[in-house]
Design a protein around this motif. Structure first.
Motif, short mmCIF file in Angstrom:
data_model
loop_
_atom_site.label_atom_id
_atom_site.label_comp_id
_atom_site.label_asym_id
_atom_site.label_seq_id
_atom_site.Cartn_x
_atom_site.Cartn_y
_atom_site.Cartn_z
N THR A 27 0.83 -1.21 0.00
CA THR A 27 0.00 0.00 0.00
C THR A 27 0.87 1.26 0.00
O THR A 27 0.56 2.23 -0.70
CB THR A 27 -0.94 -0.01 1.22
OG1 THR A 27 -1.73 -1.20 1.19
CG2 THR A 27 -1.86 1.20 1.20
N TRP A 28 1.95 1.23 0.77
CA TRP A 28 2.88 2.37 0.74
C TRP A 28 3.44 2.56 -0.67
O TRP A 28 3.58 3.69 -1.16
CB TRP A 28 4.02 2.17 1.73
CG TRP A 28 3.68 2.54 3.16
CD1 TRP A 28 3.51 1.71 4.21
CD2 TRP A 28 3.46 3.86 3.65
NE1 TRP A 28 3.20 2.41 5.36
CE2 TRP A 28 3.16 3.75 5.04
CE3 TRP A 28 3.49 5.13 3.08
CZ2 TRP A 28 2.90 4.85 5.83
CZ3 TRP A 28 3.23 6.24 3.88
CH2 TRP A 28 2.94 6.08 5.24
N ASN A 29 3.77 1.48 -1.31
CA ASN A 29 4.31 1.59 -2.67
C ASN A 29 3.29 2.15 -3.65
O ASN A 29 3.62 2.94 -4.54
CB ASN A 29 4.80 0.22 -3.15
CG ASN A 29 6.10 -0.21 -2.47
OD1 ASN A 29 6.77 0.61 -1.83
ND2 ASN A 29 6.46 -1.47 -2.61
N VAL A 73 1.15 6.87 -6.84
CA VAL A 73 0.17 7.94 -7.08
C VAL A 73 0.84 9.30 -6.91
O VAL A 73 0.65 10.22 -7.74
CB VAL A 73 -1.03 7.79 -6.12
CG1 VAL A 73 -1.94 9.00 -6.20
CG2 VAL A 73 -1.82 6.52 -6.46
N ARG A 74 1.60 9.45 -5.86
CA ARG A 74 2.26 10.75 -5.63
C ARG A 74 3.23 11.08 -6.77
O ARG A 74 3.35 12.24 -7.18
CB ARG A 74 3.00 10.72 -4.29
CG ARG A 74 2.07 10.78 -3.09
CD ARG A 74 2.83 10.66 -1.79
NE ARG A 74 1.96 10.89 -0.63
CZ ARG A 74 2.36 10.76 0.64
NH1 ARG A 74 3.62 10.37 0.90
NH2 ARG A 74 1.52 10.98 1.61
N TYR A 75 3.90 10.08 -7.27
CA TYR A 75 4.83 10.31 -8.38
C TYR A 75 4.07 10.82 -9.59
O TYR A 75 4.49 11.76 -10.27
CB TYR A 75 5.58 9.03 -8.70
CG TYR A 75 6.41 9.13 -9.96
CD1 TYR A 75 7.61 9.83 -9.96
CD2 TYR A 75 5.97 8.55 -11.15
CE1 TYR A 75 8.38 9.94 -11.12
CE2 TYR A 75 6.72 8.66 -12.31
CZ TYR A 75 7.92 9.35 -12.29
OH TYR A 75 8.66 9.46 -13.44
N ALA A 135 7.13 7.94 0.66
CA ALA A 135 6.23 6.79 0.72
C ALA A 135 6.98 5.50 0.41
O ALA A 135 6.80 4.47 1.09
CB ALA A 135 5.08 6.98 -0.25
N PHE A 136 7.86 5.55 -0.59
CA PHE A 136 8.62 4.34 -0.94
C PHE A 136 9.60 3.96 0.18
O PHE A 136 9.85 2.76 0.39
CB PHE A 136 9.37 4.56 -2.26
CG PHE A 136 8.47 4.54 -3.46
CD1 PHE A 136 7.64 3.45 -3.70
CD2 PHE A 136 8.44 5.62 -4.36
CE1 PHE A 136 6.80 3.42 -4.81
CE2 PHE A 136 7.60 5.59 -5.46
CZ PHE A 136 6.77 4.50 -5.68
N GLN A 137 10.09 4.93 0.89
CA GLN A 137 10.96 4.62 2.03
C GLN A 137 10.20 3.87 3.12
O GLN A 137 10.74 2.98 3.78
CB GLN A 137 11.56 5.92 2.60
CG GLN A 137 12.64 6.51 1.72
CD GLN A 137 13.13 7.86 2.20
OE1 GLN A 137 12.39 8.61 2.88
NE2 GLN A 137 14.37 8.20 1.89
N ALA A 155 12.36 4.34 -5.58
CA ALA A 155 13.05 5.48 -4.96
C ALA A 155 14.32 5.81 -5.74
O ALA A 155 14.63 6.99 -5.99
CB ALA A 155 13.37 5.16 -3.50
N THR A 156 15.07 4.78 -6.13
CA THR A 156 16.30 5.00 -6.91
C THR A 156 15.99 5.64 -8.24
O THR A 156 16.68 6.56 -8.70
CB THR A 156 17.02 3.65 -7.12
OG1 THR A 156 17.36 3.09 -5.84
CG2 THR A 156 18.28 3.84 -7.96
#
Length: 505
Positions: free
Chosen positions: A385-387, A392-394, A405-407, A423-424
């Motif tokens: 869900t965080w991913n 979405v934020r991206y 969020a990815f962290q 993230a990378t």
């Protein structure tokens, strides 16, 4: 007088009374003429025992009185009269057998069943009755045992009658009676032969729903699936408008792994308006989903919910939402998912709503729903869900928030690889954009350097200098971020660019 499956106790005992009356009036031995026609053995027995099958005048008169009393339904009085006959000295076995049968009938009419049974069984023991008479009487006795719930005694008595008279005595009603008694005694394996004998003896045109139900019951108790299928298919063919037949048919098809046929049976029931209960409609909609027709299943379920025939409860909302999702009908799934999420408050339901919103490109609402799901907690796979929230934020262009969020997603082992990859990628994208901006700036600055040099040299050539010896040039707009009007580099800009290049390594 009660009739049991075609065997009339009163009729039997009344016929015995007529035999008595004939003996009294004509003073002759009376044989059982019907039994003679049916069975040679009875005829021979009748001839041998003719001398003993007679009434004396005294007993005959008493029996005639009792018969008249029974004709007037004075059964208690007839019992007293018959008792006088039984207490008469010299009564012969034949007379005793007739008197006991008549008294048994009177007891039966007074609902003294056990006494009726006792009298009739005692009549048999007199040894004065013909084989067919014994068989018929035992059939009556067996019926009484069965009506009294004494099933094993009833079965034994009926089968004794058959042994006495031979298999030709077995009729469809008698076989049915035995099969019912065995069923009541829960002796299904033993009773099956009588049930099947009844089925064979009973003409197709005369078979009732109860007859089919009897056979189906036996086959169900003995787990005889092919035979059940045969009976149920016949019932569906004979009574195609009866829902219970179709329901049994569909159930059997499912049991025998004929799910496609079961689906078709349920479709027929629904199309013909046989399915009216909420659970039934839910089942048929699930069949559509199972057979890869989720859109049709969802459409049926939603229509029936709106009509009030299916409960709009949590379970059905969940089913409806899942089918719309399976059909990838996100727009139709969203209102149901929103209602479900608000109803349950469950984190996973908020995740499903967020996913549907994302599929419909409603990114801001999807972000809010994903965040709500994480705040609610209890999510099956929070790392995923965080991913999703990061994705979405991206897409909303909020890259730093996406990285955050990815962290969070990277804290969960099953989601770490995806989270770190994203993230990378975003960091590389940010750095790449910055590097490209620096490169463009440097190229622009270098190009301006050549332009300014030419302008400065031209100004000097034409003596366009001030008292301090500085030129005064018209700096092009594109070069103004890098050079002033004297053609001198802007020191702050140069320093920043130098630092940026140094940081870039």
């Amino acid at each position: 007088m009660t009739r049991f499956d075609g065997f009339d106790l009163a009729k039997f005992t009344r016929s015995a009374s007529m035999i008595v009356l004939a003996g009294v009036l004509f003073g002759t031995a009376v044989s059982d003429a019907d039994a003679q026609r049916r069975n040679r053995r009875d005829a021979e027995q009748s001839e041998e025992d003719a001398a003993e099958r007679v009434f004396s005048a005294a007993i005959g008169e008493i029996v005639l009185v009792a018969q008249e009393q029974q004709g007037l339904e004075l059964f208690a009085e007839s019992i007293e009269t018959l008792n006088r006959a039984l207490n008469t000295s010299g009564i012969n076995p034949y007379e005793r057998s007739i008197v006991l049968q008549m008294r048994g009938r009177a007891y039966y009419e007074q609902e003294q069943v056990q006494r009726a049974i006792t009298d009739w069984e005692t009549a048999i023991t007199t040894g004065a009755m013909l084989t067919s008479e014994i068989a018929n009487l035992r059939i009556n006795i067996g019926q009484l045992y069965i009506t009294e719930g004494q099933y094993d005694q009833g079965i034994n008595t009926l089968e004794a009658a058959i042994r006495d008279a031979g298999p030709d005595i077995v009729t469809a009603p008698l076989a049915r009676m035995l099969s019912q008694a065995y069923a009541q005694a829960e002796r299904y394996q033993d009773g099956l032969r009588w049930a099947e004998a009844f089925w064979e003896l009973h003409p197709y045109a005369d078979r009732s729903r109860g007859d089919y139900s009897l056979m189906l019951f036996y086959y169900q108790q003995l787990d005889m699936i092919p035979q059940q299928m045969e009976i149920v298919e016949a019932m569906v063919a004979r009574w195609p408008d009866e829902k219970r037949n179709w329901t049994s048919y569909a159930s059997l098809l499912a049991q025998t792994n004929r799910e496609t046929d079961a689906f078709e049976a349920n479709k027929i029931m629904y199309i013909n308006g046989m399915l009216t209960e909420s659970a039934e409609i839910e089942r048929v909609s699930q069949y559509y989903s199972y057979f890869e027709y989720p859109y049709r299943g969802a459409a049926i379920l939603e229509r029936e919910m709106n009509a009030g025939r299916v409960d709009r409860d949590q379970g059905n909302l969940q089913l409806l939402a899942n089918m719309w999702r399976q059909a990838r009908e996100w727009e139709r799934a969203i209102p149901v998912l929103r209602q479900l999420a608000q109803l349950t408050g469950d984190g996973d339901d908020w995740v499903k709503l967020a996913e549907a919103l994302y599929q419909e490109d409603q990114l801001s609402e999807a972000e809010t729903a994903f965040q709500e799901a994480l705040n609610r907690g209890g999510i099956n796979r929070p790392g995923d869900t965080w991913n999703l929230l990061g994705t979405v934020r991206y897409e909303l262009g909020r890259r730093q928030s996406a990285i955050a969020a990815f962290q969070e997603g990277a804290r969960f082992p099953y989601a770490r690889r995806t989270a770190n990859g994203w993230a990378t990628f975003i960091r590389a994208e940010i750095n790449g954009e910055a590097e490209r901006a620096r490169l463009r700036r440097r190229i622009a600055r270098d190009e301006c350097g050549f332009t300014i040099t030419d302008l400065v040299n031209g100004a000097r050539l034409f003596g366009d200098v001030d008292e301090e010896g500085r030129v005064n040039i018209d700096v092009p707009e594109r070069c103004q971020p890098f050079y002033n009007r004297f053609g001198e580099p802007i020191e702050e800009v140069a320093a920043n660019d130098a630092d940026a290049e140094s940081d870039n390594g």
